[in-house]
Design a protein around this motif. Structure first.
Motif, mmCIF file in Angstrom:
data_model
loop_
_atom_site.group_PDB
_atom_site.id
_atom_site.type_symbol
_atom_site.label_atom_id
_atom_site.label_comp_id
_atom_site.label_asym_id
_atom_site.label_seq_id
_atom_site.Cartn_x
_atom_site.Cartn_y
_atom_site.Cartn_z
ATOM 1 N N GLN A 41 -2.046 7.656 9.562
ATOM 2 C CA GLN A 41 -3.415 7.236 9.288
ATOM 3 C C GLN A 41 -3.773 7.422 7.819
ATOM 4 O OE1 GLN A 41 -6.384 8.588 12.054
ATOM 5 N NE2 GLN A 41 -4.927 8.713 13.728
ATOM 6 N N SER A 42 -4.985 7.025 7.494
ATOM 7 C CA SER A 42 -5.435 7.094 6.115
ATOM 8 C C SER A 42 -5.998 8.479 5.795
ATOM 9 C CB SER A 42 -6.497 6.027 5.878
ATOM 10 O OG SER A 42 -6.847 5.986 4.517
ATOM 11 N N LEU A 43 -6.512 8.592 4.602
ATOM 12 C CA LEU A 43 -7.089 9.853 4.151
ATOM 13 C C LEU A 43 -8.554 9.934 4.573
ATOM 14 C CD1 LEU A 43 -4.713 9.165 2.097
ATOM 15 C CD2 LEU A 43 -5.853 10.776 0.581
ATOM 16 N N PHE A 105 -3.949 13.809 -7.026
ATOM 17 C CA PHE A 105 -3.677 14.446 -5.746
ATOM 18 C C PHE A 105 -2.541 15.451 -5.847
ATOM 19 C CE2 PHE A 105 -6.291 12.172 -2.717
ATOM 20 C CZ PHE A 105 -6.659 11.064 -3.443
ATOM 21 N N TYR B 36 -3.331 3.133 -4.691
ATOM 22 C CA TYR B 36 -2.480 4.307 -4.791
ATOM 23 C C TYR B 36 -1.200 4.055 -3.995
ATOM 24 C CZ TYR B 36 -6.485 7.069 -6.469
ATOM 25 O OH TYR B 36 -7.541 7.564 -7.194
ATOM 26 N N GLN B 38 2.042 6.178 -2.040
ATOM 27 C CA GLN B 38 2.489 7.472 -1.525
ATOM 28 C C GLN B 38 3.934 7.320 -1.067
ATOM 29 O OE1 GLN B 38 0.594 8.984 2.084
ATOM 30 N NE2 GLN B 38 0.732 11.072 1.304
ATOM 31 N N LEU B 44 -0.375 11.310 -3.410
ATOM 32 C CA LEU B 44 -0.720 9.958 -3.850
ATOM 33 C C LEU B 44 -0.640 9.852 -5.366
ATOM 34 C CD1 LEU B 44 -2.016 10.069 -0.956
ATOM 35 C CD2 LEU B 44 -3.662 8.412 -1.820
ATOM 36 N N PHE B 90 -2.200 2.510 -0.533
ATOM 37 C CA PHE B 90 -3.586 2.669 -0.125
ATOM 38 C C PHE B 90 -4.514 2.006 -1.135
ATOM 39 C CE2 PHE B 90 -3.157 5.523 3.404
ATOM 40 C CZ PHE B 90 -1.998 6.235 3.154
ATOM 41 N N PHE B 105 -10.892 5.411 1.397
ATOM 42 C CA PHE B 105 -9.566 4.829 1.462
ATOM 43 C C PHE B 105 -9.422 3.881 2.649
ATOM 44 C CE2 PHE B 105 -7.123 7.128 -1.716
ATOM 45 C CZ PHE B 105 -8.000 8.138 -2.053
ATOM 46 N N GLY B 106 -8.589 2.857 2.466
ATOM 47 C CA GLY B 106 -8.180 2.015 3.577
ATOM 48 C C GLY B 106 -7.128 2.726 4.413
ATOM 49 N N ASP B 107 -6.722 2.084 5.491
ATOM 50 C CA ASP B 107 -5.785 2.704 6.429
ATOM 51 C C ASP B 107 -4.341 2.697 5.944
ATOM 52 O OD1 ASP B 107 -7.506 1.560 9.438
ATOM 53 O OD2 ASP B 107 -7.770 3.348 8.187
ATOM 54 N N GLY B 108 -4.090 1.995 4.856
ATOM 55 C CA GLY B 108 -2.744 1.999 4.304
ATOM 56 C C GLY B 108 -1.901 0.818 4.783
#
Lengths: 114, 115
Positions: A41-43, A105, B36, B38, B44, B90, B105-108
């Protein structure tokens, strides 16, 4: 830029225990942020930690579950209390750049709760 | 409040092919936009950002993105991908006026580059 380190990098914990995650920044910053990234999932922002004041929590997160300390401008801790398997996530520390046009981050803490 | 929608959860492509990762956002105020990346087991890293000015922004590793205000989009592109581009991407937005350094943030999108 800012270099952020987190400890521990990963941990496996038992249900009902607590874990404190440390975040260290190589420069002084006003605000630090704690995010949760659940598997796949996302952040999701947990809270914003300002030095010298109480942390500001986002909807769905409470201080009793996620107490935060911010003793100085380069350090913060997040505690995950009374853990359950649903707390298994990556916890990320972040800081904003000067002018807040970018976030930096940390590498994250990968938590597994059994 | 803002929201971000990444239209593709997974994008598989072959090495050296072009790729586009799509991002739409919703906001009632002016925003900054970010992409971003990851890599596995890492934090990130900022690829690129749009703050103002030219709507085409170039970032690291050969990526670029175009801000389209009318379509509220900020799609990420790369003309030729490498195996090493395999990662989670992201899209994020932050409020210009009350930025405070935090983003939504979006879900990626999982980009998988195959040989």
């Amino acid at each position: 830029s800012a270099v952020i380190s987190q400890k521990p990098s990963r941990d496996i914990c038992q249900r009902g225990t607590s874990l404190t995650i440390q975040c260290q920044v190589d420069s002084q910053v006003t605000m630090m942020f704690w995010y949760r990234q659940q598997p796949g999932q996302s952040l999701t922002l947990i809270a914003t930690a300002n030095q010298g004041s109480e942390a500001t929590y986002e909807s769905g997160f409470v201080i009793d579950k996620f107490p935060i300390s911010r003793p100085n401008l380069t350090f913060s801790t997040l505690t995950v209390s009374n853990m359950s398997p649903e707390d298994s996530s990556i916890y990320l520390c972040s800081v904003g750049s000067q002018g807040y046009n970018e976030q930096f981050f940390g590498p994250g803490t990968r938590l597994t709760v059994l | 409040a803002q929201s971000v929608t990444q239209l593709d959860s997974q994008v598989p492509v072959f090495e050296e092919a072009p790729v586009e990762l799509r991002c739409n956002y919703s906001s009632s105020v002016s925003v900054y936009l970010f992409w971003y990346v990851q890599y596995p087991n890492q934090g990130l890293q900022l690829l690129l950002k749009y703050l103002s000015g030219s709507t085409l922004v170039k970032g690291i590793n050969g990526f670029e993105a175009e801000f389209n205000k009318s379509q509220t989009s900020f799609h990420l592109r790369k003309p030729s991908v490498h195996i090493s581009d395999t990662a989670e991407y992201f899209c994020a937005v932050s409020d210009v006026d009350t930025n405070a350094g935090k983003s939504t943030f979006g879900d990626g999108t999982t980009l998988t580059v195959k040989p």
